[in-house]
Design a protein around this motif. Structure first.
Motif, PDB file in Angstrom:
ATOM      1  N   THR A 420     108.569 -26.324 -18.279  1.00 37.14           N
ATOM      2  CA  THR A 420     108.407 -25.054 -18.999  1.00 37.14           C
ATOM      3  C   THR A 420     108.493 -23.874 -18.037  1.00 37.14           C
ATOM      4  OG1 THR A 420     107.006 -26.116 -20.667  1.00 37.14           O
ATOM      5  CG2 THR A 420     106.845 -23.714 -20.458  1.00 37.14           C
ATOM      6  N   VAL A 421     107.839 -24.018 -16.868  1.00 33.53           N
ATOM      7  CA  VAL A 421     107.880 -22.938 -15.885  1.00 33.53           C
ATOM      8  C   VAL A 421     109.306 -22.709 -15.407  1.00 33.53           C
ATOM      9  CG1 VAL A 421     107.195 -22.298 -13.537  1.00 33.53           C
ATOM     10  CG2 VAL A 421     105.485 -23.155 -15.140  1.00 33.53           C
ATOM     11  N   ALA A 422     110.065 -23.803 -15.185  1.00 31.87           N
ATOM     12  CA  ALA A 422     111.458 -23.652 -14.767  1.00 31.87           C
ATOM     13  C   ALA A 422     112.252 -22.874 -15.810  1.00 31.87           C
ATOM     14  CB  ALA A 422     112.092 -25.016 -14.519  1.00 31.87           C
ATOM     15  N   GLU A 423     111.983 -23.130 -17.094  1.00 33.61           N
ATOM     16  CA  GLU A 423     112.654 -22.384 -18.168  1.00 33.61           C
ATOM     17  C   GLU A 423     112.250 -20.912 -18.132  1.00 33.61           C
ATOM     18  OE1 GLU A 423     111.753 -24.161 -21.871  1.00 33.61           O
ATOM     19  OE2 GLU A 423     112.737 -26.087 -21.428  1.00 33.61           O
ATOM     20  N   ILE A 424     110.960 -20.661 -17.905  1.00 32.36           N
ATOM     21  CA  ILE A 424     110.474 -19.277 -17.854  1.00 32.36           C
ATOM     22  C   ILE A 424     111.118 -18.531 -16.690  1.00 32.36           C
ATOM     23  CG2 ILE A 424     108.414 -17.912 -17.265  1.00 32.36           C
ATOM     24  CD1 ILE A 424     106.821 -19.775 -19.090  1.00 32.36           C
ATOM     25  N   LEU A 425     111.178 -19.177 -15.533  1.00 31.67           N
ATOM     26  CA  LEU A 425     111.817 -18.535 -14.387  1.00 31.67           C
ATOM     27  C   LEU A 425     113.297 -18.295 -14.643  1.00 31.67           C
ATOM     28  CD1 LEU A 425     110.101 -20.556 -11.514  1.00 31.67           C
ATOM     29  CD2 LEU A 425     109.567 -18.236 -12.268  1.00 31.67           C
ATOM     30  N   GLY A 426     113.934 -19.239 -15.320  1.00 30.58           N
ATOM     31  CA  GLY A 426     115.336 -19.036 -15.691  1.00 30.58           C
ATOM     32  C   GLY A 426     115.512 -17.871 -16.638  1.00 30.58           C
ATOM     33  N   ALA A 427     114.556 -17.699 -17.565  1.00 34.36           N
ATOM     34  CA  ALA A 427     114.620 -16.552 -18.479  1.00 34.36           C
ATOM     35  C   ALA A 427     114.486 -15.246 -17.726  1.00 34.36           C
ATOM     36  CB  ALA A 427     113.526 -16.677 -19.537  1.00 34.36           C
ATOM     37  N   HIS A 428     113.626 -15.236 -16.684  1.00 31.26           N
ATOM     38  CA  HIS A 428     113.513 -14.048 -15.839  1.00 31.26           C
ATOM     39  C   HIS A 428     114.849 -13.713 -15.194  1.00 31.26           C
ATOM     40  CE1 HIS A 428     109.340 -12.617 -15.523  1.00 31.26           C
ATOM     41  NE2 HIS A 428     108.987 -13.852 -15.838  1.00 31.26           N
ATOM     42  N   ARG A 429     115.512 -14.725 -14.656  1.00 34.00           N
ATOM     43  CA  ARG A 429     116.809 -14.490 -14.005  1.00 34.00           C
ATOM     44  C   ARG A 429     117.845 -13.995 -15.011  1.00 34.00           C
ATOM     45  NH1 ARG A 429     115.472 -19.344 -11.381  1.00 34.00           N
ATOM     46  NH2 ARG A 429     116.717 -20.497 -12.882  1.00 34.00           N
ATOM     47  N   ASP A 430     117.861 -14.629 -16.179  1.00 37.73           N
ATOM     48  CA  ASP A 430     118.861 -14.260 -17.182  1.00 37.73           C
ATOM     49  C   ASP A 430     118.638 -12.852 -17.716  1.00 37.73           C
ATOM     50  OD1 ASP A 430     119.913 -16.758 -16.856  1.00 37.73           O
ATOM     51  OD2 ASP A 430     118.943 -17.616 -18.622  1.00 37.73           O
ATOM     52  N   ALA A 431     117.339 -12.426 -17.760  1.00 42.54           N
ATOM     53  CA  ALA A 431     117.042 -11.092 -18.287  1.00 42.54           C
ATOM     54  C   ALA A 431     117.636 -10.013 -17.408  1.00 42.54           C
ATOM     55  CB  ALA A 431     115.534 -10.901 -18.418  1.00 42.54           C
ATOM     56  N   GLY A 432     117.758 -10.314 -16.124  1.00 44.06           N
ATOM     57  CA  GLY A 432     118.443  -9.387 -15.218  1.00 44.06           C
ATOM     58  C   GLY A 432     117.574  -8.269 -14.716  1.00 44.06           C
ATOM     59  N   GLY A 433     116.728  -7.677 -15.551  1.00 44.19           N
ATOM     60  CA  GLY A 433     115.890  -6.554 -15.122  1.00 44.19           C
ATOM     61  C   GLY A 433     116.738  -5.349 -14.776  1.00 44.19           C
ATOM     62  N   GLY A 434     116.279  -4.591 -13.810  1.00 44.53           N
ATOM     63  CA  GLY A 434     117.033  -3.435 -13.361  1.00 44.53           C
ATOM     64  C   GLY A 434     116.566  -2.158 -14.008  1.00 44.53           C
ATOM     65  N   ALA A 435     117.167  -1.064 -13.527  1.00 44.90           N
ATOM     66  CA  ALA A 435     116.764   0.258 -13.976  1.00 44.90           C
ATOM     67  C   ALA A 435     117.461   0.610 -15.280  1.00 44.90           C
ATOM     68  CB  ALA A 435     117.078   1.286 -12.895  1.00 44.90           C
ATOM     69  N   GLY A 436     117.114   1.783 -15.780  1.00 42.30           N
ATOM     70  CA  GLY A 436     117.737   2.273 -16.999  1.00 42.30           C
ATOM     71  C   GLY A 436     116.712   2.651 -18.037  1.00 42.30           C
ATOM     72  N   ALA A 437     117.130   3.480 -18.980  1.00 43.11           N
ATOM     73  CA  ALA A 437     116.215   3.949 -20.007  1.00 43.11           C
ATOM     74  C   ALA A 437     115.695   2.813 -20.875  1.00 43.11           C
ATOM     75  CB  ALA A 437     116.911   5.000 -20.876  1.00 43.11           C
ATOM     76  N   ASP A 438     116.457   1.715 -20.978  1.00 43.19           N
ATOM     77  CA  ASP A 438     116.043   0.607 -21.828  1.00 43.19           C
ATOM     78  C   ASP A 438     115.231  -0.440 -21.078  1.00 43.19           C
ATOM     79  OD1 ASP A 438     118.145  -0.271 -20.267  1.00 43.19           O
ATOM     80  OD2 ASP A 438     118.984  -1.565 -21.834  1.00 43.19           O
ATOM     81  N   ALA A 439     114.871  -0.182 -19.820  1.00 45.60           N
ATOM     82  CA  ALA A 439     114.125  -1.163 -19.027  1.00 45.60           C
ATOM     83  C   ALA A 439     112.816  -1.565 -19.702  1.00 45.60           C
ATOM     84  CB  ALA A 439     113.875  -0.626 -17.623  1.00 45.60           C
ATOM     85  N   PRO A 440     111.988  -0.632 -20.219  1.00 43.91           N
ATOM     86  CA  PRO A 440     110.749  -1.065 -20.887  1.00 43.91           C
ATOM     87  C   PRO A 440     111.008  -1.972 -22.084  1.00 43.91           C
ATOM     88  CG  PRO A 440     110.649   1.274 -20.371  1.00 43.91           C
ATOM     89  CD  PRO A 440     112.063   0.836 -20.117  1.00 43.91           C
ATOM     90  N   ALA A 441     112.046  -1.668 -22.860  1.00 45.16           N
ATOM     91  CA  ALA A 441     112.347  -2.500 -24.025  1.00 45.16           C
ATOM     92  C   ALA A 441     112.787  -3.896 -23.599  1.00 45.16           C
ATOM     93  CB  ALA A 441     113.432  -1.835 -24.879  1.00 45.16           C
ATOM     94  N   ARG A 442     113.591  -3.992 -22.539  1.00 44.34           N
ATOM     95  CA  ARG A 442     114.030  -5.299 -22.054  1.00 44.34           C
ATOM     96  C   ARG A 442     112.844  -6.105 -21.534  1.00 44.34           C
ATOM     97  NH1 ARG A 442     116.841  -4.289 -17.748  1.00 44.34           N
ATOM     98  NH2 ARG A 442     117.353  -2.090 -17.943  1.00 44.34           N
TER      99      ARG A 442
END
Length: 645
Positions: A420-442
């Motif tokens: 489950t943790v591996a899936e969660i960490l993968g979701a973090h990677r896939d989400a990408g993050g980063g700056a931008g006005a939509d960062a809080p929504a992401r």
């Protein structure tokens, strides 16, 4: 500021001297500039004490001179050191930048240094006030960057509409009155104020009284004879500008005490004073300075700045420390990586995660999460552990091998949780993050999804979804806050990024109010379930942009546990806004505690960022990058809100 600037690099001090009038005009446009950024201070410094060659940057626009960065390269202890002109005897150093040009000037300074990396080794920018533009911009990639408190500059605030009795601190008022009575009995007392005709005489008296006082104590003082020509030039220039405050207290015609300072922009700066030790019993220095404060108040001064140094006498007048900062920048070698974590990156993330456990640097739980993040799945993580076990078996046992076995047991006993943790960490990677006005929504969407998979693992992957492990990790943080004296039945606290409410539930019995904000609605729902029945807990969904309608000056503690890394990923503006908001909602003396500032793996950069933010928003840094936990590898940053910026 989108206007194009014309940047001229000045290499000779004569070129700098030619800017005197535009320089003074720029100074007048800069409301935060001090007397020490005037040409009347820095040009004499260059002429009498500084190098012939400078590296000054002048910024021109259609409005004229809009920025000036007076730098030079010195040779110091085998290194080529970049510093602001005036270093050594100047209490406040900085660039000058007209309103609206501050960031452009500071960025251009670092850009200029980057273009000339081969001509210098270290840039040491000291004596910077918290508002300095040079603290506000990031260093170029690859540079080391250290920001630290430099010097205390005690300062006294004169209350608005203060009458004569309220000007002096109660503890010293009676002493001043007694000194004045003794002087009046001793003879005729008069205070001379320097003008163009008397400045040399009063300077001579200052030099003499200062030397006499320190010689009587067997010390040399701070006014070496080699500095006299510099101060003569400064005094003449400042007198012409109306900024000089040079006084001589005469007793029966003889000057027995002197005061040397500057007064501009509602502020009196006390630079130097002296008195004749033959008359010490009369306390002439005490009377002299009290008169300087009273005269400054009549002129409209609201602040008395004692400048740098923590001499006890300054606090007798009621002064309170205000700090300057030093920023040290150094280009790194091409092969050097960040100070913390760089070696692991060079060896490979998989080996680095295993070795961090074997060395005792992290717990097996944290090491396993690092390994899962690097491997991408459970099978690859297990193969890395088996390879390390085989190598350890060939090298014998010992503590490292025992820790490796604990890592293996951790994975073996929690296989489902690890998946489950591996899936969660993968979701973090896939989400990408980063700056931008939509960062809080992401970020909100990411954590809503993770919360649905595992509430515990979503807020602390190293808990491996185990409520008992999460409770242990939570208890470590609570114990730290208690050890730091931040909890109590009279305290109100606020968490930025409350997640599933584990800290609110744990801390509610220990405080008066426990507030929590989070951008993820599903997280807040989970927090409300966990904190049901706790009447002193307030939970709300936040915008991720600021702290919304949270009342000002309400809290004794604002804290963030693993939430600042998402602000850092969202961009500098997001971090800056949240620190500014933390100051807004904290009471004076309240504290901001950040547990993990970023996930960049560069402790030096994190510490520099935190120091800059603290300086800019009126915090004192009490702890920077400490590792106070055994289960979790979180780094602690502790900041205390100052009463005034």
């Amino acid at each position: 500021m989108s206007e194009r600037l014309d940047i001229k690099v000045l290499h000779r001090r004569g070129e700098l001297e030619a800017l005197r009038e535009p320089w003074n005009a720029l100074w007048e446009r800069c409301p935060a500039a001090t007397t020490f950024q005037r040409p009347e201070w820095l040009i004499p410094w260059c002429r009498e004490l500084g190098p012939e060659e400078v590296l000054a940057l002048a910024f021109w626009s259609e409005q004229g001179l809009v920025g000036l960065a007076p730098l030079a390269i010195h040779h110091y202890r085998g290194e080529r050191l970049v510093a602001l002109l005036g270093a050594g005897i100047t209490d406040y150093l900085d660039v000058l930048a007209a309103p609206g040009y501050e960031r452009a000037v500071a960025e251009a300074v670092l850009g200029c240094l980057r273009e000339r990396e081969g001509s210098w080794d270290v840039a040491e920018l000291g004596d910077l006030r918290p508002s300095s533009p040079l603290l506000a911009v990031e260093a170029p990639p690859g540079w080391s960057d250290e920001v630290e408190k430099h010097e205390a500059c005690p300062r006294l605030t004169i209350p608005d509409d203060a009458g004569p009795d309220a000007l002096l601190f109660p503890g010293i008022r009676a002493r001043v009155a007694r000194a004045r009575k003794r002087l009046a009995k001793a003879g005729e007392v008069r205070v001379d104020v320097a003008d163009a005709a008397s400045v040399d005489e009063l300077l001579d008296a200052l030099f003499a009284t200062h030397r006499a006082r320190w010689t009587s104590r067997g010390e040399g003082g701070v006014l070496d004879e080699s500095l006299w020509p510099f101060h003569r030039a400064v005094a003449a220039g400042m007198c012409a500008r109306g900024a000089l405050r040079l006084y001589g207290l005469r007793l029966d015609g003889r000057i027995i005490a002197s005061f040397y300072g500057f007064a501009e922009r509602d502020r009196l700066a006390w630079y130097l004073s002296g008195f004749d030790p033959e008359f010490a019993v009369l306390s002439p220095g005490l009377a002299m300075f009290a008169g300087a404060i009273e005269r400054a108040a009549r002129e409209g001064a609201r602040t008395v700045d004692f400048l740098r140094g923590r001499e006890p006498y300054k606090y007798e007048w009621g002064a309170v420390d205000r700090w300057t900062y030093r920023r040290r920048l150094r280009p790194r070698g091409a092969g050097e990586v960040g100070r913390d974590g760089g070696r692991e990156a060079g060896r490979g993330a998989l080996d680095g995660a295993v070795e961090a456990v074997m060395s005792g640097d992290v717990s097996p739980e944290v090491g396993l999460v690092r390994l899962l993040g690097a491997a991408g799945d459970l099978a690859a993580a297990e193969r890395a552990i088996e390879a390390a076990r085989a190598a350890a078996g060939q090298g014998g046992g010992g503590e490292p091998a025992a820790r490796l076995e604990a890592l293996h047991r951790c994975l073996d006993e929690r296989r489902a949780a690890c998946a489950t943790v591996a899936e969660i960490l993968g979701a973090h990677r896939d989400a990408g993050g980063g700056a931008g006005a939509d960062a809080p929504a992401r970020t909100a969407q990411l954590f809503d999804d993770l919360c649905a998979r595992s509430e515990e693992a979503s807020v602390a992957a190293y808990s491996l979804g185990d409520p008992e492990l999460l409770e242990r990790a939570t208890r470590e943080v609570v114990e730290l806050l208690e050890r730091w004296g931040l909890l109590g039945e009279d305290r109100a606290i606020l968490q930025i990024g409350c997640g599933i409410g584990r800290f609110e539930a744990a801390l509610a019995p220990r405080v008066r109010e426990a507030w929590g904000l989070d951008v993820a609605p599903r997280m807040v729902e989970a927090a409300r379930r966990r904190c049901a029945g706790l009447p002193n807990v307030v939970l709300a969904v936040s915008s991720g942009v600021d702290l919304g309608d949270v009342p000002p000056a309400r809290f004794d503690l604002v804290y963030a546990v693993d939430s600042f890394p998402y602000l850092v990923a969202a961009g500098e503006a997001a971090v800056d806004r949240h620190v500014a908001e933390a100051r807004r909602v904290l009471r004076p003396g309240g504290e901001l505690v950040v547990l993990n500032y970023s996930y960049r793996g560069d402790l030096a950069r994190d510490a520099a960022d935190v120091a800059r933010l603290a300086a800019r928003h009126g915090f004192d840094v009490l702890a920077s990058g400490e590792r106070p936990f055994s289960l979790w590898d979180g780094r602690a940053y502790r900041l205390r809100r100052l009463e005034h910026l």
